[in-house]
Design an enzyme around this catalytic site. Structure first.
Site, PDB file in Angstrom:
ATOM      1  N   HIS A 651       0.851  -1.193   0.000  1.00 39.73           N
ATOM      2  CA  HIS A 651       0.000   0.000   0.000  1.00 39.73           C
ATOM      3  C   HIS A 651       0.881   1.236   0.000  1.00 39.73           C
ATOM      4  CE1 HIS A 651      -2.932   2.996   1.097  1.00 39.73           C
ATOM      5  NE2 HIS A 651      -2.190   3.320   2.131  1.00 39.73           N
ATOM      6  N   GLU A 675      -3.751   5.559  -3.217  1.00 38.64           N
ATOM      7  CA  GLU A 675      -4.642   6.701  -3.055  1.00 38.64           C
ATOM      8  C   GLU A 675      -4.899   7.305  -4.430  1.00 38.64           C
ATOM      9  OE1 GLU A 675      -3.415   9.306   0.104  1.00 38.64           O
ATOM     10  OE2 GLU A 675      -4.093  11.043  -1.017  1.00 38.64           O
ATOM     11  N   HIS A 704      -9.807  10.725   4.468  1.00 37.53           N
ATOM     12  CA  HIS A 704      -9.527  11.949   5.227  1.00 37.53           C
ATOM     13  C   HIS A 704     -10.774  12.794   5.395  1.00 37.53           C
ATOM     14  CE1 HIS A 704      -5.787  10.648   3.246  1.00 37.53           C
ATOM     15  NE2 HIS A 704      -5.280  10.870   4.448  1.00 37.53           N
TER      16      HIS A 704
HETATM   17  N1  GLN Z   1      -1.825  -0.379   7.182  1.00 36.71           N
HETATM   18  C1  GLN Z   1      -1.741   0.992   7.574  1.00 36.71           C
HETATM   19  C2  GLN Z   1      -3.098   1.479   8.047  1.00 36.71           C
HETATM   20  O1  GLN Z   1      -4.062   1.069   7.532  1.00 36.71           O
HETATM   21  C3  GLN Z   1      -1.267   1.881   6.441  1.00 36.71           C
HETATM   22  C4  GLN Z   1      -1.067   3.301   6.890  1.00 36.71           C
HETATM   23  C5  GLN Z   1      -0.450   4.194   5.851  1.00 36.71           C
HETATM   24  O2  GLN Z   1      -0.633   3.999   4.689  1.00 36.71           O
HETATM   25  N2  GLN Z   1       0.250   5.209   6.260  1.00 36.71           N
HETATM   26  O3  GLN Z   1      -3.193   2.299   8.917  1.00 36.71           O
HETATM   27 ZN    ZN Z   2      -2.130   5.056   3.240  1.00 35.27          ZN
END
Ligand code: GLN
Ligand code: ZN
Length: 764
Positions: A651, A675, A704
């Site tokens: 991610h 994102e 957010h």
């Molecule tokens: N696995 C983390 C979460 O869901 C990823 C956080 C991030 O991307 N900064 O909080």
């Molecule tokens: Zn993130």
């Protein structure tokens, strides 16, 4: 005599006094006069520290309630129209609350408006407020704060050297608004105000002004290089001496630009660019001062004073009094005082130097070079040498087994057993997921209860058994909610984690944690990065029992959840006695062990988060590939042990993928969640153009925002995504973790997301 100085001091206070006062002011618990008083107290203390250490100047202009780049925007009257401050600008005094509204959209007084954008300052974790620039913009001296602070320092008996972001870097950091134009058109107007500022400072009796121009360590288009000449030719008429400060890297192809400018002095970062120092000396000319940034302003390690003395002695001989000494960059980027650390063991502490200690190091080094060392200086030199020798030899740092393991790594270790297409088939069978599978990014709400439990456990008021039982209950709750919502691939929710780096660092060998090692990240927000001091190893599994438990509660696949090696590295203070790449690979091997154990425990999908991959990019493009090579290799080293049927996720939560899409593809994660929701899926163009081969979960809604995402909206977004990436390779998920949201927001949002996925499947 060698002048010793600093480029700036941390303003937050050793115990985050500024954060506490500012937040109290925002909440209405402190009035503005009291806030100003607290700020004044801190400035006085910081100047006193500089004076006590024996520095030749007190740094003024490095204080900011929010951000020093914002201060300059205010100084120049560059306040966007929506903040309704035209009258304040005209009268030459932008109000504090106006600046706060620019920074955060609201303040105790004045109408709320959209805050200015914030982004990272060069390659640091410090965020500045991006100056908003528009065609035809005019500038005017619109604040007296700086001059007041100069007067304040003088009244208290200090000799100020003023530090300000320079005009070219200020423009460089800005962004065009309301249509594209060349922001260099604004340079003359900006420089006019700088000229007025310098005149006023000269009238106040200021001798030296440090103009920070770190843009000079980046790749600059020719017209920007020329802008330097234009700006500084115009400023040379000023009655103050200008110290042009560069830092965070070498000048490279901007070296002759910098050394030709008509300024009285040049500061270079000899920590980041040690090899360039001799070239700079050759070109500095017969009159200019050369300020050598010899003490590391970006890291927490004690300086090797003996080695530095030896290195700098020939420079001293050549330059005489024209040699100045300083830390490489402002001390804003390191914690305040290692003396405040009561929990660190003495040995480790003796290896460290925070801002307060770096003042002493700077002064001692200057006096050693001058041959006027005091008994204290000699003692400091001897202590430093002894501490460094101990550090070099320490068994806490050097673990032969770690080195041996790293040496034995082969290229096969960072390669999955089969190519993606083969793996995908195996995974489809193993996981039996529908088209457009739904998942989340990892965390579920960190509720007040969870945080209270963690605090109680840390304070010893809650037994480990009871704490763990409560965290298991949270996990069970998150799993039940996800099942009820009909999500396809589940997560355990990360209830047991305080922070995505700290949680792992606390369980790995080679990491240390401070109590007060805070560094400003943005505004009142501070972070406390761990210190990686030694070889990294994993003494025991870190997440397995939680993931195993979570998987035991459901038949659906449960993702194991790890923070990636690059992100752990990037968000820590990293040891300086071996290449960052080596430390990163060590972390990768520790994580690899965890991946092996998770798979063995029956976890069929493992997510390795790398949100910091992009921010690790070096400032110079020529260095990007070398970084990306070891960063990608580290990720792959952590991920590649698993069977074809085990699905590796990653991610990333940022939005500029174009530059590094090749590296992202090279990670070869089976699935990446990213994102994209705020860009209307246009971001996926980068993936499409690159023909990104693996699976993608483009975030369909912005976590957010507290707003409930609309089903049709998410369907439309995913249909746009499907125009770019085949539907068989698309996932449906939010764009980041949900830890900052409340369950009341999360559940309806995810329910809509699941409905959107169902609609998509029906239409497919
Ligand atoms: N696995 C983390 C979460 O869901 C990823 C956080 C991030 O991307 N900064 O909080
Ligand atoms: Zn993130």
């Amino acid at each position: 005599m060698t002048v010793s100085h600093i480029l700036g001091y941390p303003r937050i206070g050793a115990f985050r006094e500024l954060k506490k006062a500012t937040e109290a002011y925002w909440k209405g618990d402190l009035d503005q006069a009291a806030l100003e008083q607290q700020a004044q107290k801190l400035r006085a203390a910081h100047w006193q520290a500089q004076s006590d250490a024996g520095l030749d100047f007190a740094s003024v202009g490095d204080f900011a309630f929010y951000d020093q780049v914002l201060n300059v925007s205010v100084l120049l009257g560059a306040v966007p129209e929506r903040f309704n401050a035209a009258a304040e600008v005209e009268q030459g005094e932008v109000a504090l609350d106006t600046a706060f509204r620019m920074a955060r959209g609201r303040a105790p007084s004045g109408e709320p408006a959209a805050a200015c954008e914030m982004t990272k300052y060069f390659d640091t974790n410090y965020h500045y407020l991006v100056p908003e620039l528009h065609q035809g913009q005019t500038f005017t001296l619109a604040s007296t704060r700086l001059f007041d602070e100069v007067a304040e320092a003088q009244a208290a008996g200090f000799t100020p050297k003023v530090a300000l972001t320079g005009p070219v870097t200020w423009l460089w950091l800005g962004k065009e608004k309301g249509g594209a134009f060349n922001r260099l058109e604004l340079l003359d107007g900006v420089v006019d105000v700088y000229a007025a500022v310098l005149t006023r400072l000269a009238e106040q009796g200021v001798a030296w002004v440090q103009l920070d121009e770190p843009a000079l360590v980046q790749d600059l288009p020719a017209e920007w290089q020329q802008a330097y000449e234009r700006a500084y030719n115009r400023l040379q008429a000023a009655a103050v001496k200008i110290l042009l400060a560069t830092y965070f890297g070498g000048l490279g192809d901007n070296l002759s630009v910098a050394t030709r400018l008509p300024v009285a002095g040049l500061h270079v970062d000899a920590v980041r660019a040690p090899g360039e120092l001799d070239h700079v000396v050759d070109r500095i000319g017969p009159h200019r001062v050369l300020s050598v940034g010899a003490i590391d302003g970006r890291n927490v390690w004690r300086a090797d004073l003996a080695a530095l003395r030896e290195r700098l002695q020939p420079l001293k001989a050549r330059l005489g009094d024209r040699l100045w000494l300083a830390p490489g960059c402002s001390l804003l980027h390191v914690p305040v005082d290692v003396g405040a650390e009561t929990d660190l063991d003495g040995e480790l502490k003796s290896w460290l130097a925070f801002a307060r200690q770096k003042l002493d190091e700077t002064v001692t080094l200057a006096r050693l070079l001058d041959g006027r060392a005091t008994a204290d200086d000699e003692q400091r030199l001897a202590d430093a040498t002894r501490a460094l020798e101990a550090r070099r030899a320490s068994a806490r740092i050097h673990r032969p087994a770690v080195a041996a393991r790293l040496a034995a790594v082969t290229s096969a270790d960072s390669r999955r057993g089969a190519p993606y297409a083969t793996r995908a088939k195996a995974q489809r069978e193993a996981l039996s997921l529908p088209l457009y599978p739904t998942t989340t990014i990892g965390s579920f709400p960190q509720t007040g209860d969870i945080r209270a439990d963690r605090r109680a456990h840390k304070n010893g008021d809650l037994s480990t058994a009871e704490y763990e039982a409560r965290m298991r209950a949270e996990i069970a709750y998150a799993v039940a909610r996800q099942e009820a919502l009909g999500i396809d691939m589940l997560v355990h929710g990360e209830a047991e984690r305080n922070d995505m780096v700290e949680y792992f660092g606390e369980q790995l060998d080679g990491f240390a944690f401070t109590r007060f090692g805070w560094v400003q990240s943005y505004g009142s927000r501070c972070v406390k990065p761990p210190v990686i001091f030694g070889d990294v190893a994993r003494p025991a599994p870190m997440t397995v029992r939680w993931s195993e438990y979570a998987q035991s509660l459901t038949d659906r696949p449960m993702k194991g959840m790890l923070t990636g090696p690059v992100t752990i590295l990037q968000w820590s203070f990293v040891r300086d006695d071996q290449p960052r790449a080596t430390t990163c690979r060590q972390i990768a091997l520790a994580l690899r062990d965890e991946v092996v154990d998770l798979e063995r425990a029956g976890v069929r999908a493992i997510q390795i988060d790398e949100p910091a991959l992009r921010e690790g990019l070096p400032l110079r493009r020529a260095e990007w590939q070398a970084y990306l090579d070891w960063a990608v290799e580290s990720f792959r080293l952590s991920a590649s042990s698993v069977a074809d049927a085990t699905q590796i996720h990653t991610h990333m939560c940022y939005s500029e993928f174009n530059d590094i899409i090749g590296a992202i593809a090279a990670l070869d994660a089976d699935v990446i969640t990213i994102e994209t929701s705020r860009s209307d899926m246009e971001l996926l163009d980068a993936f499409q153009n690159f023909a990104y081969p693996n699976e993608i979960g483009p975030g369909v809604y912005d976590i957010h925002s507290p707003n409930l995402p609309d089903i049709d909206w998410m369907v439309t977004l995913m249909e746009k995504a499907a125009e770019r990436i085949p539907a068989e390779r698309l996932w449906v998920n939010p764009d980041c973790g949900l830890k900052t949201r409340r369950w009341e927001e999360v559940e309806p949002a995810l329910a809509n997301m699941v409905k959107a996925a169902e609609t998509l499947r029906q239409r497919a």
